[in-house]
Design a protein around this motif. Structure first.
Motif, PDB file in Angstrom:
ATOM      1  N   GLN A 137      16.832  38.260 -16.999  1.00 40.64           N
ATOM      2  CA  GLN A 137      16.875  39.660 -17.411  1.00 40.64           C
ATOM      3  C   GLN A 137      16.474  40.577 -16.260  1.00 40.64           C
ATOM      4  N   LEU A 138      15.381  40.245 -15.591  1.00 42.75           N
ATOM      5  CA  LEU A 138      14.896  41.094 -14.507  1.00 42.75           C
ATOM      6  C   LEU A 138      15.822  41.050 -13.292  1.00 42.75           C
ATOM      7  N   ARG A 139      16.455  39.920 -13.060  1.00 43.59           N
ATOM      8  CA  ARG A 139      17.417  39.825 -11.964  1.00 43.59           C
ATOM      9  C   ARG A 139      18.566  40.816 -12.191  1.00 43.59           C
ATOM     10  N   HIS A 140      18.968  40.933 -13.451  1.00 45.41           N
ATOM     11  CA  HIS A 140      20.048  41.862 -13.805  1.00 45.41           C
ATOM     12  C   HIS A 140      19.576  43.322 -13.726  1.00 45.41           C
ATOM     13  N   GLU A 141      18.388  43.594 -14.255  1.00 52.37           N
ATOM     14  CA  GLU A 141      17.874  44.964 -14.327  1.00 52.37           C
ATOM     15  C   GLU A 141      17.319  45.478 -12.996  1.00 52.37           C
ATOM     16  N   LEU A 142      16.778  44.575 -12.186  1.00 55.37           N
ATOM     17  CA  LEU A 142      16.160  44.951 -10.908  1.00 55.37           C
ATOM     18  C   LEU A 142      16.727  44.078  -9.785  1.00 55.37           C
ATOM     19  N   PRO A 143      17.982  44.303  -9.410  1.00 53.25           N
ATOM     20  CA  PRO A 143      18.606  43.423  -8.418  1.00 53.25           C
ATOM     21  C   PRO A 143      17.910  43.444  -7.054  1.00 53.25           C
ATOM     22  N   HIS A 144      17.129  44.472  -6.775  1.00 57.43           N
ATOM     23  CA  HIS A 144      16.425  44.547  -5.489  1.00 57.43           C
ATOM     24  C   HIS A 144      15.115  43.759  -5.481  1.00 57.43           C
ATOM     25  N   ALA A 145      14.687  43.271  -6.630  1.00 50.59           N
ATOM     26  CA  ALA A 145      13.406  42.568  -6.722  1.00 50.59           C
ATOM     27  C   ALA A 145      13.446  41.242  -5.974  1.00 50.59           C
ATOM     28  N   VAL A 146      12.296  40.869  -5.439  1.00 45.89           N
ATOM     29  CA  VAL A 146      12.132  39.599  -4.745  1.00 45.89           C
ATOM     30  C   VAL A 146      11.537  38.607  -5.742  1.00 45.89           C
ATOM     31  N   HIS A 147      12.154  37.451  -5.855  1.00 46.15           N
ATOM     32  CA  HIS A 147      11.685  36.442  -6.800  1.00 46.15           C
ATOM     33  C   HIS A 147      10.809  35.420  -6.077  1.00 46.15           C
ATOM     34  N   ILE A 148       9.651  35.169  -6.663  1.00 47.81           N
ATOM     35  CA  ILE A 148       8.713  34.180  -6.156  1.00 47.81           C
ATOM     36  C   ILE A 148       8.642  33.079  -7.205  1.00 47.81           C
ATOM     37  N   TYR A 149       8.650  31.844  -6.766  1.00 52.11           N
ATOM     38  CA  TYR A 149       8.686  30.711  -7.686  1.00 52.11           C
ATOM     39  C   TYR A 149       7.442  29.846  -7.529  1.00 52.11           C
ATOM     40  N   VAL A 150       6.948  29.356  -8.659  1.00 50.69           N
ATOM     41  CA  VAL A 150       5.906  28.328  -8.636  1.00 50.69           C
ATOM     42  C   VAL A 150       6.611  26.989  -8.800  1.00 50.69           C
ATOM     43  N   SER A 151       5.998  25.954  -8.325  1.00 50.87           N
ATOM     44  CA  SER A 151       6.583  24.625  -8.424  1.00 50.87           C
ATOM     45  C   SER A 151       6.699  24.204  -9.882  1.00 50.87           C
ATOM     46  N   SER A 152       7.794  23.545 -10.208  1.00 52.49           N
ATOM     47  CA  SER A 152       7.953  23.037 -11.575  1.00 52.49           C
ATOM     48  C   SER A 152       6.872  21.996 -11.887  1.00 52.49           C
ATOM     49  N   GLU A 153       6.228  21.485 -10.854  1.00 51.10           N
ATOM     50  CA  GLU A 153       5.118  20.548 -11.038  1.00 51.10           C
ATOM     51  C   GLU A 153       3.973  21.214 -11.816  1.00 51.10           C
ATOM     52  N   TYR A 154       3.753  22.504 -11.568  1.00 50.74           N
ATOM     53  CA  TYR A 154       2.669  23.237 -12.229  1.00 50.74           C
ATOM     54  C   TYR A 154       3.171  24.020 -13.443  1.00 50.74           C
ATOM     55  N   ARG A 155       4.448  24.298 -13.483  1.00 50.02           N
ATOM     56  CA  ARG A 155       5.147  24.988 -14.570  1.00 50.02           C
ATOM     57  C   ARG A 155       4.682  26.416 -14.816  1.00 50.02           C
ATOM     58  N   GLU A 156       3.413  26.671 -14.819  1.00 49.11           N
ATOM     59  CA  GLU A 156       2.896  27.990 -15.154  1.00 49.11           C
ATOM     60  C   GLU A 156       2.189  28.621 -13.966  1.00 49.11           C
ATOM     61  N   VAL A 157       2.324  29.936 -13.854  1.00 48.19           N
ATOM     62  CA  VAL A 157       1.612  30.667 -12.805  1.00 48.19           C
ATOM     63  C   VAL A 157       0.110  30.467 -12.986  1.00 48.19           C
ATOM     64  N   ALA A 158      -0.365  30.535 -14.218  1.00 51.18           N
ATOM     65  CA  ALA A 158      -1.797  30.455 -14.510  1.00 51.18           C
ATOM     66  C   ALA A 158      -2.415  29.107 -14.157  1.00 51.18           C
TER      67      ALA A 158
END
Length: 117
Positions: A72-93
């Motif tokens: 959704q945010l990729r569509h609404e905010l195409p200029h945004a930079v996406h940061i990813y956490v490892s799927s190993e941890y799954r959650e940012v928290a």
């Protein structure tokens, strides 16, 4: 709106926000979506934080709700930079501070150097 930093980071929940703010050493406003983001709520965020004219970062969980929000945010905010956490941890928290700090620093966000290995 004049006191809003130039950098805005969008996360899903309060625990994500707390985790990110622990490692930050930069003037970044961390904003929670609290999961789903309806059109009305997004429009409010867009206006309140002037997201079209800010440096926006998206950091969400590696799960179905996070994928949906990221799309959704990729569509609404195409200029945004996406940061990813490892799927190993799954959650940012639950991402260890050093891993999170490295991911943020990789996107030119200043972090507390004590968290960098």
């Amino acid at each position: 709106m004049t006191n809003i930093p130039e950098k805005i980071m969008i996360v899903e929940g309060l625990t994500d926000k707390k985790q990110v703010e622990t490692v930050l050493d930069d003037d970044v406003l961390v904003v929670c979506t609290n999961g789903t983001l309806g059109v009305e709520k997004f429009d409010e965020m867009l206006e309140e934080y002037d997201l079209d004219h800010k440096e926006v970062f998206i950091l969400v969980d590696e799960d179905e709700s996070g994928f949906k929000l990221r799309r959704q945010l990729r569509h609404e905010l195409p200029h945004a930079v996406h940061i990813y956490v490892s799927s190993e941890y799954r959650e940012v928290a639950t991402t260890p501070f050093d891993i999170l700090a490295t991911a943020l620093a990789g996107r030119h966000i200043n972090v507390n150097p004590n968290f960098l290995i």
